[in-house]
Scaffold this active site. Structure first.
Site, mmCIF file in Angstrom:
data_model
loop_
_atom_site.group_PDB
_atom_site.id
_atom_site.type_symbol
_atom_site.label_atom_id
_atom_site.label_comp_id
_atom_site.label_asym_id
_atom_site.label_seq_id
_atom_site.Cartn_x
_atom_site.Cartn_y
_atom_site.Cartn_z
ATOM 1 N N SER A 61 -15.120 -24.750 -2.045
ATOM 2 C CA SER A 61 -16.333 -24.628 -2.070
ATOM 3 C C SER A 61 -17.138 -24.390 -3.563
ATOM 4 O O SER A 61 -16.326 -24.160 -4.437
ATOM 5 C CB SER A 61 -16.706 -23.382 -1.135
ATOM 6 O OG SER A 61 -16.159 -23.247 0.202
HETATM 7 N N1 SAH Z 1 -10.874 -20.903 1.084
HETATM 8 C C1 SAH Z 1 -10.782 -22.507 0.714
HETATM 9 C C2 SAH Z 1 -11.768 -23.294 1.462
HETATM 10 C C3 SAH Z 1 -10.927 -24.642 1.924
HETATM 11 S S1 SAH Z 1 -11.988 -25.586 3.054
HETATM 12 C C4 SAH Z 1 -10.488 -22.818 -0.963
HETATM 13 O O1 SAH Z 1 -10.684 -21.463 -1.667
HETATM 14 O O2 SAH Z 1 -10.457 -23.681 -1.049
HETATM 15 C C5 SAH Z 1 -11.568 -25.003 4.680
HETATM 16 C C6 SAH Z 1 -10.081 -25.104 4.865
HETATM 17 O O3 SAH Z 1 -9.902 -24.554 6.229
HETATM 18 C C7 SAH Z 1 -9.423 -26.420 4.922
HETATM 19 O O4 SAH Z 1 -8.575 -26.580 4.000
HETATM 20 C C8 SAH Z 1 -8.939 -26.672 6.163
HETATM 21 O O5 SAH Z 1 -7.854 -27.355 6.546
HETATM 22 C C9 SAH Z 1 -8.840 -25.314 6.895
HETATM 23 N N2 SAH Z 1 -8.900 -25.161 8.475
HETATM 24 C C10 SAH Z 1 -9.756 -25.587 9.183
HETATM 25 N N3 SAH Z 1 -9.643 -25.142 10.435
HETATM 26 C C11 SAH Z 1 -8.359 -24.245 10.298
HETATM 27 C C12 SAH Z 1 -7.673 -23.438 11.383
HETATM 28 N N4 SAH Z 1 -7.743 -23.470 12.655
HETATM 29 N N5 SAH Z 1 -6.575 -22.769 10.665
HETATM 30 C C13 SAH Z 1 -6.308 -22.674 9.508
HETATM 31 N N6 SAH Z 1 -7.176 -23.540 8.704
HETATM 32 C C14 SAH Z 1 -7.952 -24.125 8.962
#
Ligand code: SAH
Length: 214
Positions: A61
């Site tokens: 993000s």
């Molecule tokens: N907090 C992260 C943001 C990543 S974007 C950062 O600092 O970079 C959101 C992430 O959520 C993605 O990597 C995606 O694969 C993950 N995601 C989506 N659904 C999920 C689930 N059910 N369990 C775990 N991760 C999930």
């Protein structure tokens, strides 16, 4: 520009824009090197206020969005935090920096991101437990949590996560549509087990997939 200088400039921008409100969030942004969490080809954009691709169609993000989310999460040292969506690992490390002696567990569903990120977190020396799995089911072993932070767009707060939240604890997520906009929402767990919710700003996240996701 040197990463240290770029990081200071970003913090100034986040402070003057009113995104960073607390000393704790400020210190976390000053301490965690964002350039280490983005793919090499985007390193020179690490300190721009934009989301960046991290592979597998996922994104880290924009710093201003992360700052808003950390501020509404009301983090203090000693808390037990569960993050859903480890992604790059950057947010998990910011959280770990703030909670100090507390605990941070972060769940990611994509194996390649999980493996890459686990290494980066280890190299940065932050205390984060990373788990590969469906975060919508939570992680019972570490419950109850004081904070559960979902960094992906959720249709609503997944029931298992509400169950794993401590009384008085807060669950934070972008709640709304799978694509398009969501509303950053904070639920506080009351004594009777129900949630009292506050809605903050509009935002756009990648979808939360899985059993209780999209
Ligand atoms: N907090 C992260 C943001 C990543 S974007 C950062 O600092 O970079 C959101 C992430 O959520 C993605 O990597 C995606 O694969 C993950 N995601 C989506 N659904 C999920 C689930 N059910 N369990 C775990 N991760 C999930």
């Amino acid at each position: 520009m040197e990463p240290d200088k770029a990081r200071r400039q970003l913090v100034d921008y986040l402070l003057s824009g009113g995104y960073i409100l607390s000393r704790r969030v400020q210190e976390a942004f000053e301490s965690v090197p964002r350039e280490k969490f983005v793919p090499e080809e985007y390193e020179n954009k690490s300190y721009n206020d934009i989301p960046l691709p991290i592979g597998e169609g996922q994104t880290i993000s924009a710093p201003s969005m992360i700052a808003i989310m950390l501020e509404v999460s009301d983090l203090v040292p000693g808390l037990r935090v569960l993050e859903i969506g480890t992604g790059s690992g950057y947010n998990a490390c910011l959280i770990a920096n703030i909670v100090g002696d507390g605990f941070v567990t972060s769940i990611e569903r994509i194996e390649s991101l999980f493996l890459r990120t686990r290494q980066i977190i280890e190299n940065c020396g932050q205390k984060v437990i990373t788990i590969l799995g469906d975060g919508t089911l939570g992680w019972e072993k570490g419950a109850p949590y004081d904070r559960i932070i979902i960094t992906a767009a959720a249709p609503n707060f997944p029931q298992p996560l509400i169950q794993q939240l401590a009384c008085g604890g807060k669950i934070i997520a972008p709640v709304g549509a799978r694509s398009g906009l969501q509303m950053l929402t904070v639920g506080t767990k009351l004594k009777d087990g129900s949630l009292s919710t506050n809605v903050y700003c509009a935002c756009a996240f990648v979808p939360l997939l899985g059993t209780h996701g999209f």
